[in-house]
Design an enzyme around this catalytic site. Structure first.
Site, PDB file in Angstrom:
ATOM      1  N   LYS A  79      98.944  47.469  36.643  1.00  0.00           N
ATOM      2  CA  LYS A  79      99.117  48.947  36.789  1.00  0.00           C
ATOM      3  C   LYS A  79     100.101  49.382  38.034  1.00  0.00           C
ATOM      4  CE  LYS A  79      94.178  49.107  35.521  1.00  0.00           C
ATOM      5  NZ  LYS A  79      93.623  47.899  36.281  1.00  0.00           N
ATOM      6  N   HIS A 112      98.520  53.817  37.284  1.00  0.00           N
ATOM      7  CA  HIS A 112      97.010  53.791  37.584  1.00  0.00           C
ATOM      8  C   HIS A 112      96.223  54.966  37.716  1.00  0.00           C
ATOM      9  CE1 HIS A 112      94.209  50.569  39.868  1.00  0.00           C
ATOM     10  NE2 HIS A 112      93.714  51.623  39.207  1.00  0.00           N
TER      11      HIS A 112
HETATM   12  N1  LIG Z   1      91.994  52.012  36.157  1.00  0.00           N
HETATM   13  C1  LIG Z   1      91.098  52.008  37.083  1.00  0.00           C
HETATM   14  O1  LIG Z   1      91.218  53.415  37.884  1.00  0.00           O
HETATM   15  C2  LIG Z   1      90.026  51.048  37.063  1.00  0.00           C
HETATM   16  C3  LIG Z   1      88.703  51.524  37.900  1.00  0.00           C
HETATM   17  C4  LIG Z   1      87.855  50.810  38.149  1.00  0.00           C
HETATM   18  C5  LIG Z   1      87.790  49.599  37.535  1.00  0.00           C
HETATM   19  N2  LIG Z   1      88.956  48.999  36.650  1.00  0.00           N
HETATM   20  C6  LIG Z   1      88.906  47.942  36.030  1.00  0.00           C
HETATM   21  O2  LIG Z   1      87.648  47.668  35.229  1.00  0.00           O
HETATM   22  C7  LIG Z   1      87.070  46.651  35.703  1.00  0.00           C
HETATM   23  C8  LIG Z   1      85.610  46.664  35.487  1.00  0.00           C
HETATM   24  O3  LIG Z   1      84.971  47.819  36.387  1.00  0.00           O
HETATM   25  P1  LIG Z   1      84.249  47.549  37.469  1.00  0.00           P
HETATM   26  O4  LIG Z   1      84.632  46.415  38.188  1.00  0.00           O
HETATM   27  O5  LIG Z   1      84.531  48.907  38.141  1.00  0.00           O
HETATM   28  O6  LIG Z   1      82.492  47.669  37.023  1.00  0.00           O
HETATM   29  P2  LIG Z   1      81.982  46.927  36.139  1.00  0.00           P
HETATM   30  O7  LIG Z   1      82.621  45.927  35.337  1.00  0.00           O
HETATM   31  O8  LIG Z   1      81.109  48.069  35.158  1.00  0.00           O
HETATM   32  O9  LIG Z   1      80.583  46.265  37.150  1.00  0.00           O
HETATM   33  C9  LIG Z   1      80.956  45.433  37.751  1.00  0.00           C
HETATM   34  C10 LIG Z   1      79.772  45.019  38.605  1.00  0.00           C
HETATM   35  O10 LIG Z   1      78.831  44.523  37.813  1.00  0.00           O
HETATM   36  C11 LIG Z   1      78.368  43.192  38.294  1.00  0.00           C
HETATM   37  N3  LIG Z   1      77.968  42.532  36.925  1.00  0.00           N
HETATM   38  C12 LIG Z   1      78.887  41.747  36.137  1.00  0.00           C
HETATM   39  N4  LIG Z   1      78.388  41.322  35.084  1.00  0.00           N
HETATM   40  C13 LIG Z   1      76.713  41.480  35.233  1.00  0.00           C
HETATM   41  C14 LIG Z   1      75.964  41.138  34.342  1.00  0.00           C
HETATM   42  N5  LIG Z   1      76.081  40.368  33.432  1.00  0.00           N
HETATM   43  N6  LIG Z   1      74.527  41.694  34.815  1.00  0.00           N
HETATM   44  C15 LIG Z   1      74.534  42.584  36.020  1.00  0.00           C
HETATM   45  N7  LIG Z   1      75.633  42.752  36.923  1.00  0.00           N
HETATM   46  C16 LIG Z   1      76.941  42.343  36.348  1.00  0.00           C
HETATM   47  C17 LIG Z   1      79.526  42.692  39.017  1.00  0.00           C
HETATM   48  O11 LIG Z   1      78.866  41.655  39.866  1.00  0.00           O
HETATM   49  P3  LIG Z   1      79.388  40.296  39.844  1.00  0.00           P
HETATM   50  O12 LIG Z   1      80.774  40.228  40.067  1.00  0.00           O
HETATM   51  O13 LIG Z   1      78.694  39.594  41.209  1.00  0.00           O
HETATM   52  O14 LIG Z   1      78.949  39.595  38.549  1.00  0.00           O
HETATM   53  C18 LIG Z   1      79.915  43.906  39.775  1.00  0.00           C
HETATM   54  O15 LIG Z   1      79.185  44.155  40.915  1.00  0.00           O
HETATM   55  C19 LIG Z   1      87.422  46.418  37.264  1.00  0.00           C
HETATM   56  O16 LIG Z   1      87.248  45.283  37.694  1.00  0.00           O
HETATM   57  C20 LIG Z   1      88.959  46.667  37.018  1.00  0.00           C
HETATM   58  O17 LIG Z   1      89.631  45.687  36.339  1.00  0.00           O
HETATM   59  C21 LIG Z   1      89.886  50.045  36.467  1.00  0.00           C
END
Ligand SMILES: NC(=O)c1ccc[n+]([C@@H]2O[C@H](COP(=O)([O-])OP(=O)(O)OC[C@H]3O[C@@H](n4cnc5c(N)ncnc54)[C@H](OP(=O)(O)O)[C@@H]3O)[C@@H](O)[C@H]2O)c1
Length: 324
Positions: A79, A112
């Site tokens: 992004k 982004h």
């Molecule tokens: N375009 C944008 O503006 C934007 C914004 C936000 C995110 N994103 C992208 O979307 C991805 C995912 O979103 P996110 O990182 O915000 O949140 P998410 O994937 O909804 O949640 C991640 C959190 O959940 C935990 N987790 C993962 N697997 C799990 C499970 N099986 N059980 C319980 N908890 C679990 C992770 O911890 P652990 O790592 O310790 O497992 C982390 O704390 C990001 O990494 C990024 O690549 C994009």
């Protein structure tokens, strides 16, 4: 090893439905996570310049290409950050991203956020007078930036899209250029269904990638992965709550990019389960009286003094996204 289902984008490219998110992965964590994920079957990686860990992703890719996969087997999204929205900066930042990842092309490049920062003063340029705020570029419009993405060499970027765009912002860039984004990557989980945006994207063949599908909870609300309704469905299906939340997004046709740096979760999050219509409705009902958007830049530190989504808290912002 199952590589899971895929989506066909408007460009004809195949996007694996579950990808690995990499935001907030700490230094040294993401290299292992990406290597482990690819060895476990993931072929879709979600990256961004602002995550400041693309070089680690690149180090991981060196360990798996070509021994485990070829570059062509992978679908890599990155992004464009807000401080490179200006036509003169977009390709330069893309080149930096490609160098960090160690690849000569991206499968998908997204704007982004629908807001520009002034270039040349870091990723979060400080506001000249307001402490604790980023500087906003009020001149560069979304149409300017979309045109800059359209102009990028196809050899470096196979598809282009946006992230965090509203219906009005999408309509604005499409009307001005005639070019429809392949993807809109948005926050999407049962507490944030955004039916109007989803319907508009569907009508334009804009695929939705769901970010924070587990409700990445930066604001201290109860975790969606511990929600009683999600737990009940998960238990009945012999699945994890995260698998049920990923399945909720998949049921709506999204691609879904859960982030984890833990081996067991990386593996289990990738294992696709199916929701019956009844269970899908049950999970959707969680959001009916509990609308929640977790990711609002007006609340960031440093703050972006911008109204992006028109959420109540954003109405006091000084700026809104400049579309034209
Ligand atoms: N375009 C944008 O503006 C934007 C914004 C936000 C995110 N994103 C992208 O979307 C991805 C995912 O979103 P996110 O990182 O915000 O949140 P998410 O994937 O909804 O949640 C991640 C959190 O959940 C935990 N987790 C993962 N697997 C799990 C499970 N099986 N059980 C319980 N908890 C679990 C992770 O911890 P652990 O790592 O310790 O497992 C982390 O704390 C990001 O990494 C990024 O690549 C994009």
């Amino acid at each position: 090893m199952s590589l899971g289902k895929h989506i066909v984008l408007s460009t004809g490219a195949k996007l694996p439905q579950i990808g690995l998110g990499t935001w907030l992965s700490k230094p040294k964590e993401v290299e292992h996570a990406v290597e482990y994920a690819v060895r476990s079957g993931y072929r879709h990686l979600d990256l961004a310049r602002i995550y400041q860990n693309q070089d680690e992703v690149g180090a991981a890719l060196k360990k798996v290409i070509p021994s485990v996969v070829t570059r062509e087997d992978l679908f890599i999204t990155s992004k464009l950050w807000n401080s490179a929205h200006q036509a003169a900066y977009a390709e330069k930042e893309l080149d930096e991203t490609l160098a960090q990842i160690g690849t000569d092309y991206l499968d998908l490049y997204l704007i982004h956020w629908p807001i520009a920062f002034p270039p040349g003063n870091g990723l979060n340029p400080p506001h000249a007078t307001k402490e604790g705020e980023v500087a906003i570029d009020t001149e560069t419009s979304l149409v300017d930036t979309w045109k800059a993405l359209i102009a990028l060499p196809k050899s470096k970027v196979r598809a282009i899209g946006v992230s965090n765009f509203t219906v009005a912002q999408l309509k604005g860039i499409i009307a001005a250029t005639g070019v429809v984004p392949a993807v809109n990557q948005i926050e999407a989980h049962p507490l944030l269904p955004q039916d109007e945006l989803v319907a508009y994207c569907k009508s334009q063949n804009i695929h939705i990638t769901a970010y924070s599908p587990l409700g990445n909870n930066l604001i201290g609300k109860p975790k969606l992965t511990e929600n009683a309704v999600v737990e009940e469905v998960a238990q009945r299906l012999g699945a994890t709550t995260a698998q049920v939340l990923v399945a909720w997004g998949a049921h709506r046709g999204y691609s879904v990019i859960p982030k984890s740096v833990q081996e067991e979760r990386i593996v289990s999050n990738f294992k696709q389960v199916e929701l019956s219509e009844e269970d899908y409705q049950k999970i959707s009902a969680i959001g009916h009286d509990n609308y929640t958007r977790f990711n609002i830049p007006f609340t960031y530190k440093p703050k972006w003094d911008v109204n992006i989504f028109d959420e109540p808290i954003e109405k006091q912002a000084a700026f809104s996204a400049k579309i034209q």
